[in-house]
Design an enzyme around this catalytic site. Structure first.
Site, PDB file in Angstrom:
ATOM      1  N   SER A  64       0.907  -1.199   0.016  1.00  0.00           N
ATOM      2  CA  SER A  64       0.209   0.010  -0.020  1.00  0.00           C
ATOM      3  C   SER A  64       0.737   1.266  -0.053  1.00  0.00           C
ATOM      4  O   SER A  64       1.710   1.235   0.738  1.00  0.00           O
ATOM      5  CB  SER A  64      -0.882   0.122   1.314  1.00  0.00           C
ATOM      6  OG  SER A  64      -1.639  -1.053   1.389  1.00  0.00           O
TER       7      SER A  64
ATOM      8  N   ASN B   8       2.011   3.523   3.336  1.00  0.00           N
ATOM      9  CA  ASN B   8       1.627   2.771   4.589  1.00  0.00           C
ATOM     10  C   ASN B   8       3.062   2.654   5.083  1.00  0.00           C
ATOM     11  O   ASN B   8       3.998   2.032   4.563  1.00  0.00           O
ATOM     12  CB  ASN B   8       0.997   1.524   4.273  1.00  0.00           C
ATOM     13  CG  ASN B   8       0.848   0.734   5.475  1.00  0.00           C
ATOM     14  OD1 ASN B   8       1.254   0.857   6.656  1.00  0.00           O
ATOM     15  ND2 ASN B   8      -0.195  -0.004   5.305  1.00  0.00           N
TER      16      ASN B   8
ATOM     17  N   TYR C 167      -9.907   3.087  -5.837  1.00  0.00           N
ATOM     18  CA  TYR C 167      -8.602   2.696  -5.175  1.00  0.00           C
ATOM     19  C   TYR C 167      -8.922   1.057  -4.691  1.00  0.00           C
ATOM     20  O   TYR C 167      -8.320   0.364  -4.914  1.00  0.00           O
ATOM     21  CB  TYR C 167      -8.261   3.329  -4.089  1.00  0.00           C
ATOM     22  CG  TYR C 167      -6.883   3.076  -3.296  1.00  0.00           C
ATOM     23  CD1 TYR C 167      -5.826   3.464  -3.772  1.00  0.00           C
ATOM     24  CD2 TYR C 167      -7.132   2.203  -2.298  1.00  0.00           C
ATOM     25  CE1 TYR C 167      -4.557   3.260  -3.217  1.00  0.00           C
ATOM     26  CE2 TYR C 167      -5.831   1.838  -1.602  1.00  0.00           C
ATOM     27  CZ  TYR C 167      -4.772   2.285  -2.109  1.00  0.00           C
ATOM     28  OH  TYR C 167      -3.572   2.136  -1.583  1.00  0.00           O
TER      29      TYR C 167
ATOM     30  N   ALA D  49      -9.935  -1.466  -7.511  1.00  0.00           N
ATOM     31  CA  ALA D  49      -8.895  -2.026  -8.352  1.00  0.00           C
ATOM     32  C   ALA D  49      -8.048  -3.052  -7.707  1.00  0.00           C
ATOM     33  O   ALA D  49      -7.468  -4.073  -8.427  1.00  0.00           O
ATOM     34  CB  ALA D  49      -7.844  -0.847  -8.617  1.00  0.00           C
ATOM     35  N   GLU D  50      -7.974  -3.173  -6.539  1.00  0.00           N
ATOM     36  CA  GLU D  50      -7.233  -4.322  -5.672  1.00  0.00           C
ATOM     37  C   GLU D  50      -8.082  -5.410  -5.316  1.00  0.00           C
ATOM     38  O   GLU D  50      -7.797  -6.556  -5.283  1.00  0.00           O
ATOM     39  CB  GLU D  50      -7.015  -3.685  -4.327  1.00  0.00           C
ATOM     40  CG  GLU D  50      -5.715  -2.589  -4.204  1.00  0.00           C
ATOM     41  CD  GLU D  50      -5.391  -2.074  -3.072  1.00  0.00           C
ATOM     42  OE1 GLU D  50      -6.319  -2.617  -1.915  1.00  0.00           O
ATOM     43  OE2 GLU D  50      -4.275  -1.356  -2.753  1.00  0.00           O
TER      44      GLU D  50
ATOM     45  N   TYR E 187      -0.502 -10.336   3.203  1.00  0.00           N
ATOM     46  CA  TYR E 187      -0.567  -9.357   3.670  1.00  0.00           C
ATOM     47  C   TYR E 187      -0.205  -9.492   5.300  1.00  0.00           C
ATOM     48  O   TYR E 187      -0.369 -10.375   5.862  1.00  0.00           O
ATOM     49  CB  TYR E 187      -1.695  -8.655   3.518  1.00  0.00           C
ATOM     50  CG  TYR E 187      -1.904  -7.243   3.683  1.00  0.00           C
ATOM     51  CD1 TYR E 187      -1.240  -6.661   2.607  1.00  0.00           C
ATOM     52  CD2 TYR E 187      -2.492  -6.573   4.429  1.00  0.00           C
ATOM     53  CE1 TYR E 187      -1.193  -5.072   2.748  1.00  0.00           C
ATOM     54  CE2 TYR E 187      -2.502  -4.917   4.486  1.00  0.00           C
ATOM     55  CZ  TYR E 187      -2.066  -4.338   3.692  1.00  0.00           C
ATOM     56  OH  TYR E 187      -2.060  -2.943   3.285  1.00  0.00           O
TER      57      TYR E 187
END
Length: 232
Positions: free
Chosen positions: A34, A37, A175, A178-179, A199
């Protein structure tokens, strides 16, 4: 499922019914990075990749770069200022990723690092994106979680107590949208036999999609999720 820690201080916890088996298969790992981040330091990225290249045949690192300019413009930046700010953020992300790859040495040959925007016109991504768009129209729970993630992304950038304007909401939704395909079917997007989305925490979309839901949009059978957290 048991959380385990490697000698390098990387803790790994498969999340979802099939994720342990896909982790053991070791076909492919995806790390989403990200922008903005602070968790994603050079050392954490290097440690995560080092763990992944020992376990997986192929590793992809994808950093978010979609809708960032639109987001800043919606937050009040002039177009030129928004472009410059995003360019600076992306340079910082790429510098940390490149540094982590350098730290890996020859093992970095099995890591592919690309921005999310590189996939937007690829057939596999477009196919999965079409499926998620359809699901968002009919799957109320999915849409609710997606909206909450978008608002959480926005809330960090608004004044305390401030309400987002419509343009800000649209940019934040773009945003997250798209992920979303990478949570659902990374193997289709990247041509992998199976994939584990890695993650450092369970994102709300990950909790919903890999939490054993029986109706609505679900990940492909060969799509897994793992919490891969690194000390700094």
């Amino acid at each position: 499922m048991t959380c385990r820690e490697t000698d390098q201080g990387v803790s790994v916890l498969p999340f979802g019914a099939s994720s342990e088996g896909l982790l053991q298969r070791g076909d492919h790992a995806l790390f989403g990075v990200s922008t903005g981040n602070s968790y994603f330091s050079r050392r954490r990225l290097a440690d995560g990749m080092a763990w992944a290249v020992e376990r997986f045949a192929v590793v992809d690192v994808v950093h978010a770069d979609v809708a960032l300019e639109a987001m800043l413009e919606a937050l009040g930046y002039e177009r030129g200022a928004a472009r410059r700010s995003v360019a600076k953020q992306l340079r910082g992300v790429r510098r940390r990723i490149d540094g982590a790859l350098e730290d890996l040495g020859t093992a970095a040959e099995r890591v592919r690092a690309r921005p999310l925007s590189d996939f937007l016109d690829q057939p596999g991504y477009r196919d999965v994106r079409a499926r998620t768009r359809t699901a968002l129209r009919t799957d109320l729970e999915l849409r609710s979680v997606r909206d909450a993630m978008a608002y959480q992304f926005l809330a960090k950038r608004l004044q305390p107590g401030g309400l987002p304007a419509p343009a800000q909401v649209q940019a934040a939704l773009a945003y997250v949208d798209a992920e979303l395909p990478f949570f659902v079917d990374t193997p289709r997007i990247l041509g992998a036999a199976s994939s584990v989305h890695c993650y450092h925490t369970v994102l709300p979309l990950g909790r919903l999609l890999f939490g054993g839901r029986r109706t609505g949009l679900r990940p492909a059978d060969n799509q897994g999720y793992a919490i891969v957290a690194c000390r700094d």
